[in-house]
Design a protein around this motif. Sequence first.
Motif, PDB file in Angstrom:
ATOM      1  N   TYR A 197       0.738  -1.207   0.163  1.00 36.96           N
ATOM      2  CA  TYR A 197      -0.006  -0.081   0.050  1.00 36.96           C
ATOM      3  C   TYR A 197       0.862   1.299   0.035  1.00 36.96           C
ATOM      4  O   TYR A 197       0.635   2.192  -0.650  1.00 36.96           O
ATOM      5  CB  TYR A 197      -1.042   0.228   1.274  1.00 36.96           C
ATOM      6  N   HIS A 198       1.789   1.285   0.545  1.00 38.48           N
ATOM      7  CA  HIS A 198       2.977   2.432   0.686  1.00 38.48           C
ATOM      8  C   HIS A 198       3.472   2.475  -0.667  1.00 38.48           C
ATOM      9  O   HIS A 198       3.723   3.699  -1.024  1.00 38.48           O
ATOM     10  CB  HIS A 198       3.945   2.176   1.890  1.00 38.48           C
ATOM     11  N   ALA A 199       3.896   1.563  -1.299  1.00 37.08           N
ATOM     12  CA  ALA A 199       4.388   1.557  -2.625  1.00 37.08           C
ATOM     13  C   ALA A 199       3.453   2.288  -3.462  1.00 37.08           C
ATOM     14  O   ALA A 199       3.735   2.889  -4.434  1.00 37.08           O
ATOM     15  CB  ALA A 199       5.038   0.254  -2.944  1.00 37.08           C
ATOM     16  N   VAL A 200       2.230   1.683  -3.481  1.00 36.04           N
ATOM     17  CA  VAL A 200       0.985   2.546  -4.320  1.00 36.04           C
ATOM     18  C   VAL A 200       0.872   4.011  -4.058  1.00 36.04           C
ATOM     19  O   VAL A 200       0.855   4.706  -4.979  1.00 36.04           O
ATOM     20  CB  VAL A 200      -0.156   1.472  -4.076  1.00 36.04           C
ATOM     21  N   LEU A 201       1.139   4.212  -2.919  1.00 41.02           N
ATOM     22  CA  LEU A 201       0.815   5.774  -2.447  1.00 41.02           C
ATOM     23  C   LEU A 201       2.097   6.511  -3.040  1.00 41.02           C
ATOM     24  O   LEU A 201       1.883   7.544  -3.389  1.00 41.02           O
ATOM     25  CB  LEU A 201       0.800   5.974  -1.041  1.00 41.02           C
ATOM     26  N   LYS A 202       3.193   5.918  -3.191  1.00 43.45           N
ATOM     27  CA  LYS A 202       4.534   6.620  -3.698  1.00 43.45           C
ATOM     28  C   LYS A 202       4.230   7.008  -5.205  1.00 43.45           C
ATOM     29  O   LYS A 202       4.598   7.836  -5.513  1.00 43.45           O
ATOM     30  CB  LYS A 202       5.548   5.717  -3.491  1.00 43.45           C
ATOM     31  N   ILE A 203       3.750   5.857  -5.822  1.00 43.08           N
ATOM     32  CA  ILE A 203       3.454   6.048  -7.186  1.00 43.08           C
ATOM     33  C   ILE A 203       2.553   7.232  -7.518  1.00 43.08           C
ATOM     34  O   ILE A 203       2.661   7.783  -8.398  1.00 43.08           O
ATOM     35  CB  ILE A 203       3.230   4.726  -7.709  1.00 43.08           C
TER      36      ILE A 203
END
Length: 76
Positions: A25-31
């Motif tokens: 989820y954190h990686a998706v928010l970075k994108i």
Amino acid sequence: MGIGHVLGVLGGALLAHAAYATVQYHAVLKITEEEFSRPPMDVMMQLLLGLALCMWAGLAVPAKFLSVLPHSEENR
């Protein structure tokens, strides 16, 4: 292997999955360039359920406790 062991393994798996879902989820928010404030509610529910299962397993699978006294007969 009793029910306590099964609950402990299931709780550990839930905690591991919740950690993986939070990182994903954190990686998706970075994108999407959004700010991370807290994990989603489903991840929070997984954390609470995994914690409860691990605590239940810790209480359901007791070991034989030994005395902490150095000269106790149980320690020999």
